[in-house]
Design an enzyme around this catalytic site. Structure first.
Site, PDB file in Angstrom:
ATOM      1  N   LYS A 114      10.938   8.409  -0.311  1.00  0.00           N
ATOM      2  CA  LYS A 114      10.147   8.013  -1.479  1.00  0.00           C
ATOM      3  C   LYS A 114       8.702   7.766  -1.061  1.00  0.00           C
ATOM      4  CE  LYS A 114       9.199   4.074  -3.497  1.00  0.00           C
ATOM      5  NZ  LYS A 114       7.835   4.358  -4.046  1.00  0.00           N
ATOM      6  N   CYS A 224      -2.194  -2.223   8.394  1.00  0.00           N
ATOM      7  CA  CYS A 224      -1.296  -3.347   8.632  1.00  0.00           C
ATOM      8  C   CYS A 224      -1.593  -4.070   9.940  1.00  0.00           C
ATOM      9  CB  CYS A 224       0.156  -2.877   8.605  1.00  0.00           C
ATOM     10  SG  CYS A 224       0.492  -1.523   9.747  1.00  0.00           S
ATOM     11  N   GLU A 321      -2.700 -11.782   4.561  1.00  0.00           N
ATOM     12  CA  GLU A 321      -3.155 -10.416   4.792  1.00  0.00           C
ATOM     13  C   GLU A 321      -4.036  -9.959   3.625  1.00  0.00           C
ATOM     14  OE1 GLU A 321      -1.159  -6.365   6.550  1.00  0.00           O
ATOM     15  OE2 GLU A 321      -0.086  -7.398   4.942  1.00  0.00           O
TER      16      GLU A 321
END
Length: 423
Positions: A114, A224, A321
């Site tokens: 996906k 990330c 984050e």
């Protein structure tokens, strides 16, 4: 299909990626907003390299013959795990495709992948090339859909044997829960980070400023493992902040298809507004806004390269984050202090160390609780280097030999021996 044939398909695929490099890069930039030069000269070539790396592994995956205490022949087989569900993010669609599809196919699995709803195009295009390279129909299946529907269905499906996910920590928790509630399928998670970048007082400040800038602002800060907590020794702190400001002011922001542009727009309106809220939080909490701090221009999701100094560990911008072009610079005065503060995070994906002292580097690399520690470099992603996190930054490793373990099942076959000539 033999392992050799899988290898040949992946090698042909790599050749096709190189042949269509410019078209793939253009799709990635249209989808994501990252600079075309970054996509064309770094990410697409890296995808081809990943495919060649895993092509080399296909016929080198083997089991063992192990001795038993009695008259038995014992084989340890490494089998494909089966149907693999893979969910990739929007920040590096092509590279995450390679990190997941490469090892899964090398090990002989079938895949349902996906894409992120924001960035479906490049994966669809390169998957067409993979079929052109000879991959049989039905081995790789691409689903373009949303997380709460398509992603949840994949994680919950009883006929999916394994899930690999890259994305936020919160979504990773949901994936883990859905997998456990269904058929207890094993899960690999590559999640969020708040990586420390530590600059010691013996560092070449000009080099450290440039590397810290790259560590944070690369890919619009949407990385990330971004070095989003820049710890600088107090002896060089003021000089570092001033030079970081000068570098940020020189950063070229604009049309990602224009040559020389370093920073394109953020991915979408949601992320754009989220980053601006974090910037406001930094100002409200008392951090010093050194430069930037607002949107850039009246069109598009462009944000000024932003730097905060005098950041304290308890501030929101220090703990959460941001996933945007916002650099937070912290001050420290000794090694033990910075180790403690760098590790005081729920995340443990990566870290950077900048020093000329080998003893200091060795102390930090062993003390920092992070899956990757870069010393005097950052964002080095060779195909053979494993990548993954400690703590809430994930489970398992991608790339390198360790990634193969995610896609193999271990089976012991024990056969009785009658009158064996030897044991």
């Amino acid at each position: 299909m033999t392992a050799y044939e899988r290898s040949r398909i992946l090698l042909r695929f790599a050749d096709l990626i190189e042949k269509h490099n410019d078209d793939i890069a253009a799709l990635e930039t249209w989808d994501n907003g990252k600079p075309y030069e970054q996509a064309a000269h770094i990410e697409v070539p890296m995808l081809a390299r990943l495919m060649r790396y895993y092509a080399g592994w296909t016929d080198k995956i083997h089991g063992l013959i192990v001795p038993a205490d009695g008259p038995h022949h014992v084989q340890v087989l490494h089998e494909p795990i089966g149907v693999v569900g893979q969910i990739i993010p929007w920040n590096f669609p092509l590279l995450m495709y390679g990190w997941k599809v490469g090892p899964a196919l090398a090990c002989g699995n079938t895949i349902v992948l996906k894409t992120a709803e924001q960035t479906p195009l490049s994966a669809l295009y390169v998957s067409k090339l993979l079929h052109e390279a000879g991959l049989p129909e039905g081995v790789l299946n691409i689903v373009s859909g949303f997380g709460p529907t398509a992603g949840a269905a994949l994680a919950s499906h009883m006929d999916v044997d394994k899930i690999a996910f890259t994305g936020s920590t919160d979504t990773g928790k949901v994936i883990l829960e859905l997998s456990a509630r269904s058929n207890l399928k094993p899960v690999t998670l590559e999640l969020g980070g708040k990586s420390p970048f530590i600059v010691m007082d013996d560092a070449d400040i000009d080099q450290a400023v440039e590397l810290a800038h790259f560590a944070l602002f690369f890919n619009q800060g949407q990385c990330c493992c971004a070095g989003s907590r820049t710890f600088v020794h107090e002896r060089v702190y003021d000089e570092f902040v001033e030079k970081s400001k000068a570098r940020a002011l020189k950063r070229v922001v604009g049309d990602p298809f224009r040559k020389g542009v370093e920073q394109g727009p953020q991915i979408d309106d949601e992320q754009f507004k989220k980053i601006l809220r974090y910037i406001k939080s930094g100002v409200d909490s008392g951090a010093t806004l050194v430069t930037g701090g607002d949107k850039l221009g009246d069109k598009g999701y462009y944000i000024q390269p932003t730097i905060f100094s005098d950041v304290q560990d308890g501030m929101k911008i220090a703990q959460e984050e941001i996933f945007g072009p916002v650099q937070s610079i912290f001050k420290f005065n000794d090694l033990n202090e910075v180790i403690k503060r760098a590790n005081a995070s729920q995340y443990g994906l990566a870290a950077g160390v900048f020093t000329n002292n080998l003893d200091t580097a060795n102390t930090l690399t062993r003390a920092l609780r992070a899956g990757t520690v870069w010393v005097n470099c950052f964002d080095i992603f060779d195909a053979a280097i494993p990548f993954g996190g400690y703590k809430m930054s994930g489970i398992g490793r991608e790339k390198g030999i360790d990634s193969l373990k995610n896609y193999l099942q271990v089976k012991a076959v024990v056969t009785a021996l009658k009158n064996p000539a030897w044991l």
